[in-house]
Motif scaffolding. Structure first.
Motif, PDB file in Angstrom:
ATOM      1  N   GLU A  87      26.972  27.591  18.519  1.00 35.46           N
ATOM      2  CA  GLU A  87      28.051  26.930  19.256  1.00 35.46           C
ATOM      3  C   GLU A  87      27.947  27.236  20.752  1.00 35.46           C
ATOM      4  O   GLU A  87      28.058  26.330  21.594  1.00 35.46           O
ATOM      5  N   TYR A  88      27.706  28.508  21.106  1.00 37.59           N
ATOM      6  CA  TYR A  88      27.590  28.860  22.523  1.00 37.59           C
ATOM      7  C   TYR A  88      26.316  28.289  23.143  1.00 37.59           C
ATOM      8  O   TYR A  88      26.298  27.931  24.330  1.00 37.59           O
ATOM      9  N   ALA A  89      25.255  28.184  22.374  1.00 38.12           N
ATOM     10  CA  ALA A  89      24.024  27.561  22.877  1.00 38.12           C
ATOM     11  C   ALA A  89      24.283  26.107  23.254  1.00 38.12           C
ATOM     12  O   ALA A  89      23.849  25.624  24.307  1.00 38.12           O
ATOM     13  N   ILE A  90      24.999  25.404  22.397  1.00 40.42           N
ATOM     14  CA  ILE A  90      25.323  24.004  22.668  1.00 40.42           C
ATOM     15  C   ILE A  90      26.241  23.892  23.872  1.00 40.42           C
ATOM     16  O   ILE A  90      26.098  22.981  24.706  1.00 40.42           O
ATOM     17  N   ARG A  91      27.170  24.831  24.018  1.00 38.75           N
ATOM     18  CA  ARG A  91      28.067  24.805  25.175  1.00 38.75           C
ATOM     19  C   ARG A  91      27.288  24.981  26.475  1.00 38.75           C
ATOM     20  O   ARG A  91      27.566  24.308  27.480  1.00 38.75           O
ATOM     21  N   LEU A  92      26.304  25.876  26.476  1.00 42.97           N
ATOM     22  CA  LEU A  92      25.476  26.055  27.670  1.00 42.97           C
ATOM     23  C   LEU A  92      24.682  24.794  27.978  1.00 42.97           C
ATOM     24  O   LEU A  92      24.539  24.396  29.150  1.00 42.97           O
ATOM     25  N   ALA A  93      24.164  24.146  26.944  1.00 48.07           N
ATOM     26  CA  ALA A  93      23.410  22.909  27.141  1.00 48.07           C
ATOM     27  C   ALA A  93      24.298  21.820  27.735  1.00 48.07           C
ATOM     28  O   ALA A  93      23.896  21.094  28.662  1.00 48.07           O
ATOM     29  N   PHE A 100      24.444  19.958  36.454  1.00 47.96           N
ATOM     30  CA  PHE A 100      23.211  19.677  37.187  1.00 47.96           C
ATOM     31  C   PHE A 100      22.473  18.432  36.706  1.00 47.96           C
ATOM     32  O   PHE A 100      21.452  18.067  37.288  1.00 47.96           O
ATOM     33  N   GLY A 101      22.935  17.814  35.641  1.00 50.83           N
ATOM     34  CA  GLY A 101      22.223  16.674  35.090  1.00 50.83           C
ATOM     35  C   GLY A 101      20.963  17.066  34.347  1.00 50.83           C
ATOM     36  O   GLY A 101      20.088  16.229  34.109  1.00 50.83           O
ATOM     37  N   LEU A 102      20.848  18.337  33.960  1.00 48.64           N
ATOM     38  CA  LEU A 102      19.655  18.825  33.273  1.00 48.64           C
ATOM     39  C   LEU A 102      19.810  18.688  31.768  1.00 48.64           C
ATOM     40  O   LEU A 102      20.822  19.093  31.196  1.00 48.64           O
ATOM     41  N   SER A 103      18.794  18.176  31.129  1.00 51.51           N
ATOM     42  CA  SER A 103      18.805  18.048  29.677  1.00 51.51           C
ATOM     43  C   SER A 103      18.167  19.279  29.038  1.00 51.51           C
ATOM     44  O   SER A 103      17.247  19.873  29.605  1.00 51.51           O
ATOM     45  N   SER A 104      18.654  19.634  27.861  1.00 43.88           N
ATOM     46  CA  SER A 104      18.190  20.841  27.184  1.00 43.88           C
ATOM     47  C   SER A 104      17.693  20.519  25.786  1.00 43.88           C
ATOM     48  O   SER A 104      18.174  19.587  25.141  1.00 43.88           O
ATOM     49  N   LEU A 355      24.900  10.940  20.944  1.00 44.83           N
ATOM     50  CA  LEU A 355      24.216  10.276  22.054  1.00 44.83           C
ATOM     51  C   LEU A 355      22.934  11.003  22.435  1.00 44.83           C
ATOM     52  O   LEU A 355      22.074  10.431  23.100  1.00 44.83           O
ATOM     53  N   ASP A 356      22.829  12.278  22.046  1.00 42.98           N
ATOM     54  CA  ASP A 356      21.621  13.056  22.304  1.00 42.98           C
ATOM     55  C   ASP A 356      21.443  14.038  21.154  1.00 42.98           C
ATOM     56  O   ASP A 356      21.938  15.169  21.204  1.00 42.98           O
ATOM     57  N   PRO A 357      20.747  13.648  20.090  1.00 43.92           N
ATOM     58  CA  PRO A 357      20.615  14.516  18.908  1.00 43.92           C
ATOM     59  C   PRO A 357      19.964  15.860  19.189  1.00 43.92           C
ATOM     60  O   PRO A 357      20.186  16.818  18.456  1.00 43.92           O
ATOM     61  N   THR A 358      19.157  15.974  20.249  1.00 34.96           N
ATOM     62  CA  THR A 358      18.556  17.265  20.569  1.00 34.96           C
ATOM     63  C   THR A 358      19.564  18.209  21.204  1.00 34.96           C
ATOM     64  O   THR A 358      19.350  19.414  21.249  1.00 34.96           O
ATOM     65  N   LEU A 359      20.656  17.663  21.713  1.00 35.68           N
ATOM     66  CA  LEU A 359      21.690  18.475  22.335  1.00 35.68           C
ATOM     67  C   LEU A 359      22.851  18.730  21.387  1.00 35.68           C
ATOM     68  O   LEU A 359      23.341  19.845  21.252  1.00 35.68           O
ATOM     69  N   ALA A 360      23.296  17.692  20.738  1.00 32.76           N
ATOM     70  CA  ALA A 360      24.471  17.825  19.873  1.00 32.76           C
ATOM     71  C   ALA A 360      24.277  16.985  18.617  1.00 32.76           C
ATOM     72  O   ALA A 360      24.306  15.757  18.683  1.00 32.76           O
ATOM     73  N   LYS A 361      24.070  17.665  17.497  1.00 32.54           N
ATOM     74  CA  LYS A 361      23.972  16.969  16.215  1.00 32.54           C
ATOM     75  C   LYS A 361      25.380  16.693  15.716  1.00 32.54           C
ATOM     76  O   LYS A 361      26.302  17.461  15.970  1.00 32.54           O
ATOM     77  N   VAL A 362      25.537  15.598  14.976  1.00 32.44           N
ATOM     78  CA  VAL A 362      26.812  15.371  14.294  1.00 32.44           C
ATOM     79  C   VAL A 362      26.965  16.514  13.296  1.00 32.44           C
ATOM     80  O   VAL A 362      26.129  16.688  12.409  1.00 32.44           O
ATOM     81  N   PRO A 363      28.012  17.340  13.434  1.00 30.74           N
ATOM     82  CA  PRO A 363      28.063  18.610  12.701  1.00 30.74           C
ATOM     83  C   PRO A 363      28.520  18.525  11.256  1.00 30.74           C
ATOM     84  O   PRO A 363      28.640  19.544  10.591  1.00 30.74           O
ATOM     85  N   PHE A 364      28.783  17.318  10.761  1.00 33.66           N
ATOM     86  CA  PHE A 364      29.247  17.163   9.379  1.00 33.66           C
ATOM     87  C   PHE A 364      28.827  15.790   8.882  1.00 33.66           C
ATOM     88  O   PHE A 364      28.424  14.923   9.659  1.00 33.66           O
ATOM     89  N   VAL A 461      35.667  16.273  18.342  1.00 32.05           N
ATOM     90  CA  VAL A 461      34.472  16.658  17.595  1.00 32.05           C
ATOM     91  C   VAL A 461      33.560  17.539  18.447  1.00 32.05           C
ATOM     92  O   VAL A 461      32.928  18.476  17.948  1.00 32.05           O
ATOM     93  N   SER A 462      33.508  17.255  19.750  1.00 30.74           N
ATOM     94  CA  SER A 462      32.654  18.029  20.652  1.00 30.74           C
ATOM     95  C   SER A 462      33.200  19.430  20.904  1.00 30.74           C
ATOM     96  O   SER A 462      32.435  20.391  21.007  1.00 30.74           O
ATOM     97  N   LEU A 463      34.520  19.549  20.995  1.00 31.02           N
ATOM     98  CA  LEU A 463      35.133  20.803  21.422  1.00 31.02           C
ATOM     99  C   LEU A 463      35.380  21.795  20.295  1.00 31.02           C
ATOM    100  O   LEU A 463      35.368  23.010  20.509  1.00 31.02           O
ATOM    101  N   ILE A 464      35.646  21.302  19.092  1.00 34.63           N
ATOM    102  CA  ILE A 464      36.039  22.196  18.001  1.00 34.63           C
ATOM    103  C   ILE A 464      34.838  22.432  17.098  1.00 34.63           C
ATOM    104  O   ILE A 464      34.246  21.484  16.581  1.00 34.63           O
ATOM    105  N   PRO A 465      34.465  23.690  16.869  1.00 33.42           N
ATOM    106  CA  PRO A 465      33.276  23.972  16.052  1.00 33.42           C
ATOM    107  C   PRO A 465      33.494  23.669  14.578  1.00 33.42           C
ATOM    108  O   PRO A 465      34.623  23.486  14.108  1.00 33.42           O
TER     109      PRO A 465
END
Length: 752
Positions: A87-93, A100-104, A355-364, A461-465
């Motif tokens: 969860e914290y890794a995704i928050r940093l991304a 900065f507009g940087l993709s992770s 919108l970016d599966p490498t950044l945020a997967k649909v968690p359920f 969905v984005s904010l709540i783990p």
């Protein structure tokens, strides 16, 4: 030797060529098959089994190639056991993208190889978000990562164990009540620095015993400031965009294809398969009973799950994950806050895409419904996070509510007073801050008494783990109970330290997992004690300490069949094990529910003893080591767990099982009048125990509270061992204790 004919020579040559092509198939382009078109990814993998996010036809374990293919400047590795580090890794991304507009590229380290860590481009950086698990151990998915970083013989692609061109960030997750606080983050930092890498900013260390969230928030701003300088990027280049797109499907799908709380595709289709964390087993409840004396103010539940025919296996000392739901009252509250409280809105079928599966997967699993997401899939019962509140202020129903919420999210002291001390969930905070007068949380939320906010569901969905399983030490042995798993759980219920309402006492807070279990116990036994959701407004004064109601029948009543309730569970392996040789003495310290795994340990020894006696006669246990159990609770009459079982175990083990008890609210007490606890019992037996540890190589096990009990027990052990070595607790005692841990003769299963 006969000479080969021309035809034989051709055949042999052809065989050699075919064999060579077979062994070189992965490196030859004409052997690489493209991903079948039109086939969706299954469980995060492509149809040919490639790891999540595999790009093109290259090596799916090459994260550097993947970074280049997808134009990512950051790679973020998470070492996570329960999902928090992820969860914290995704928050940093997300924050890197917004600032900065940087993709992770967010990576589970066990899915990648690290020999090319030295090939990360110079304009890129690596971030390590790692939790410390158990006794200073890496999480299961970070074991190989740690081995590669710490082993100086491990060669990166340049032929050396050097990382001079790597720039990195470290954030650790730990708990200060444990001895090895954030040890894995510190080891990652040390190993990278030793290999020549350059850290950006300070190493972050989150303390779960206090506030992981506040530690993270305090650390990240300074880190990002240094990141801006080192990476040569400008803040403001990014944008605050959604991670997901939520689409209402307007009943376009057949009902049987919609997830209503099922935890896997196999559960939805009711097909057989392996049961694990990705496909929990709906275990029937064989027995559920109260262990504390009736009439008290606390509950402790013993539950037996039937695993016959499930394929599930376990060993003594393992943990079982129980998958709860959120209570009805909080599901209703947040639905009303989001303007989804009406029946036709809450049951609307929705699809969710990343919108970016490498950044945020649909968690359920999807498609699903609004109500299902809040009940089964995301953790709406946790205390609301300060950063989450900041993101929601602009969606307030009026300017006053927006201003108040913005102030709450930016003022650390105010947040601590209102939210942390009040133990307020997200729905409660939003209901409180949109009301002109403080709401009464014990009154059922409805669309009529809750002001809706205009918050997009994709943001929720984005904010709540994701709602995670709750883990319990298994309190049985498979040798005695091969077809069932037992757990022993104290029901969590307490009053918040501060009230949000000037005319009411602080509200009661109910642990999600244990109150879910309490609901099941009551239903299993047809008990009629009232639950909060059953009581009317006129009963509020009497109901505020009653447990909330849960939808325990499960999706499509899958967890209630032929009058039997079921619970989705899976087994998590543990290293908390007895020595294999029964001649080795065992010392177990477990007050309260810390005794749970030791009930399994003793049952394990009893089962072995029965076999030994049947085979070798009544003297078969003569050379067995003693099994000591030091147990404590408040009262021998109120909360002495399994009091009726221990005499039977003592009889079966022919005097090898020695139980010592401390009842803190009963006599006798110590000479100074203070209470007797398990650490005092150990001291009373110090001569026998010291001899068992130093001469007979006894194993020691501690289970229970990490902050108080475990620390005090270790202090007593150091005093004993220091004396036994003819020295002091601080020097010889501490050294011996460290040696016991290194040799896995002192094992802990503790919590804060």
């Amino acid at each position: 030797m006969a000479s080969m004919s021309t035809s034989d020579l051709v055949l042999v040559s052809l065989a050699v060529v075919i064999a060579a092509l077979w062994f070189l198939r992965d490196s030859l382009p004409f052997f690489k098959s493209p991903t079948p078109s039109g086939k969706p990814a299954l469980n995060g993998k492509t149809p040919n089994g490639a790891a999540k996010g595999a790009v093109g036809g290259g090596n799916p374990r090459d994260f550097v190639a993947k970074m280049k293919d997808t134009k990512k400047r950051l790679v973020i590795f998470y070492g996570s056991q329960t999902g928090t580090a992820e969860e914290y890794a995704i928050r940093l991304a997300k924050e890197a993208k917004a600032r900065f507009g940087l993709s992770s590229l967010v990576c589970d380290p066990e899915e990648y190889d690290f020999d090319n860590l030295d090939k990360i481009p110079e304009d890129c950086a690596a971030i390590f978000v790692v939790a410390t698990y158990g006794e200073g151990e890496p999480t299961d998915n970070a074991v190989t990562l740690m081995e590669n970083l710490e082993d100086e013989a491990f060669e990166f692609s340049g032929g050396e164990h050097r990382l001079e061109n790597l720039r990195y960030v470290v954030f650790g997750l730990g708990n200060r009540t444990y001895e090895h606080y954030n040890e894995i983050a510190r080891k990652v930092d040390s190993a990278l620095e030793k290999a020549g890498a350059t850290r950006i900013g300070q190493r972050g260390e989150g303390d779960d015993d206090k506030s992981m969230e506040e530690d993270y928030l305090e650390w990240k701003d300074g880190m990002w400031e240094e990141f801006t300088r080192v990476m040569g990027v400008e803040e403001g280049a990014g944008s605050d965009t959604a991670d997901f797109v939520v689409t209402e499907l307007n009943n376009e799908l057949a009902p049987e294809k919609v997830y209503l709380g099922e935890l896997s595709a196999r559960a939805l289709t009711r097909t057989k398969g392996i049961h694990d964390a990705k496909n929990p087993y709906p275990a029937p409840i064989k027995e559920a009973r109260e262990l504390f004396a009736v009439g008290g103010d606390r509950n402790c539940i013993h539950v037996e799950f039937d695993i016959e025919g499930s394929g599930l296996t376990y060993q003594h000392g393992d943990h079982v994950g129980v998958w709860p739901t959120n209570p009805d009252v909080e599901v209703d509250r947040l639905l009303c806050v989001l303007g989804l409280g009406a029946p036709e809105r809450r049951n609307t079928v929705i699809g969710i895409e990343s919108l970016d599966p490498t950044l945020a997967k649909v968690p359920f699993p999807v498609p699903t419904t609004y109500q299902t997401v809040l009940r089964h899939y995301i953790d709406i019962s946790a205390t609301a996070g300060r950063q989450s509140l900041s993101a929601l202020a602009k969606f307030a129903p009026n300017p006053e509510a927006a201003e108040r919420l913005q102030q709450l999210s930016s003022d650390k002291a105010l947040y601590a007073e209102v939210v942390a001390d009040g133990s307020l969930k997200l729905g409660e905070v939003l209901q409180l801050y949109s009301s002109s007068t403080p709401p009464d949380f014990s009154v059922a939320p409805t669309p009529e008494n809750v002001t809706p906010w205009n918050i997009p569901f994709d943001l929720i969905v984005s904010l709540i783990p994701r709602l995670q399983p709750r883990y319990y030490s298994i309190s049985s042995s498979p040798k005695m109970h091969p077809g069932s798993i037992h757990i022993t759980a104290v029901v969590l219920k307490y009053q918040a330290s501060k009230s949000h309402h000037p005319e009411r006492d602080p509200k009661w807070v109910f642990g999600v997992g244990t109150n879910y279990i309490l609901n099941l116990k009551m239903a299993h036994n047809h008990e009629t004690a009232p639950l909060m959701a059953e009581m009317g407004v006129e009963d509020v004064a009497e109901s505020v300490s009653m447990p909330p109601r849960y939808a325990i029948e499960g999706p499509r009543s899958a967890y209630f069949h032929e009058k039997v309730y079921k619970v989705p569970i899976h087994v998590r392996r543990s290293t908390f094990r007895l020595p294999t040789n029964p001649k080795t003495p065992v010392i177990m310290i477990g007050p309260g529910t810390g005794v749970a795994p030791f009930r399994g340990f003793v049952q394990e020894r009893v089962a072995l003893a029965k076999r030994a006696v049947e085979k070798n006669g009544p003297d078969a246990l003569a050379d067995w080591g003693n099994i000591w159990l030091f147990y404590g609770c408040r009262s021998s009459k109120q909360d002495f767990l399994y009091a009726d079982e221990w005499p039977y175990y003592e009889d079966q083990l022919k005097g090898r099982f020695l139980m010592h008890t401390a009842f803190s609210r009963e006599t006798p007490r110590k000479p100074d009048g203070s209470k007797v606890y398990v650490q005092d019992l150990i001291w009373q037996q110090k001569d026998l125990l010291t001899k068992a540890i130093l001469e007979q190589k006894a194993y020691i096990y501690i289970c229970g509270d990490a902050k108080g009990m475990a620390h005090d027990v270790e202090e007593k052990l150091m005093q004993m061992l220091g004396e036994g070595k003819g020295g002091s607790a601080e020097v010889e005692g501490a050294a011996e204790l460290k040696l016991l841990k290194e040799r896995s003769r002192l094992l802990l299963d503790v919590w804060s």
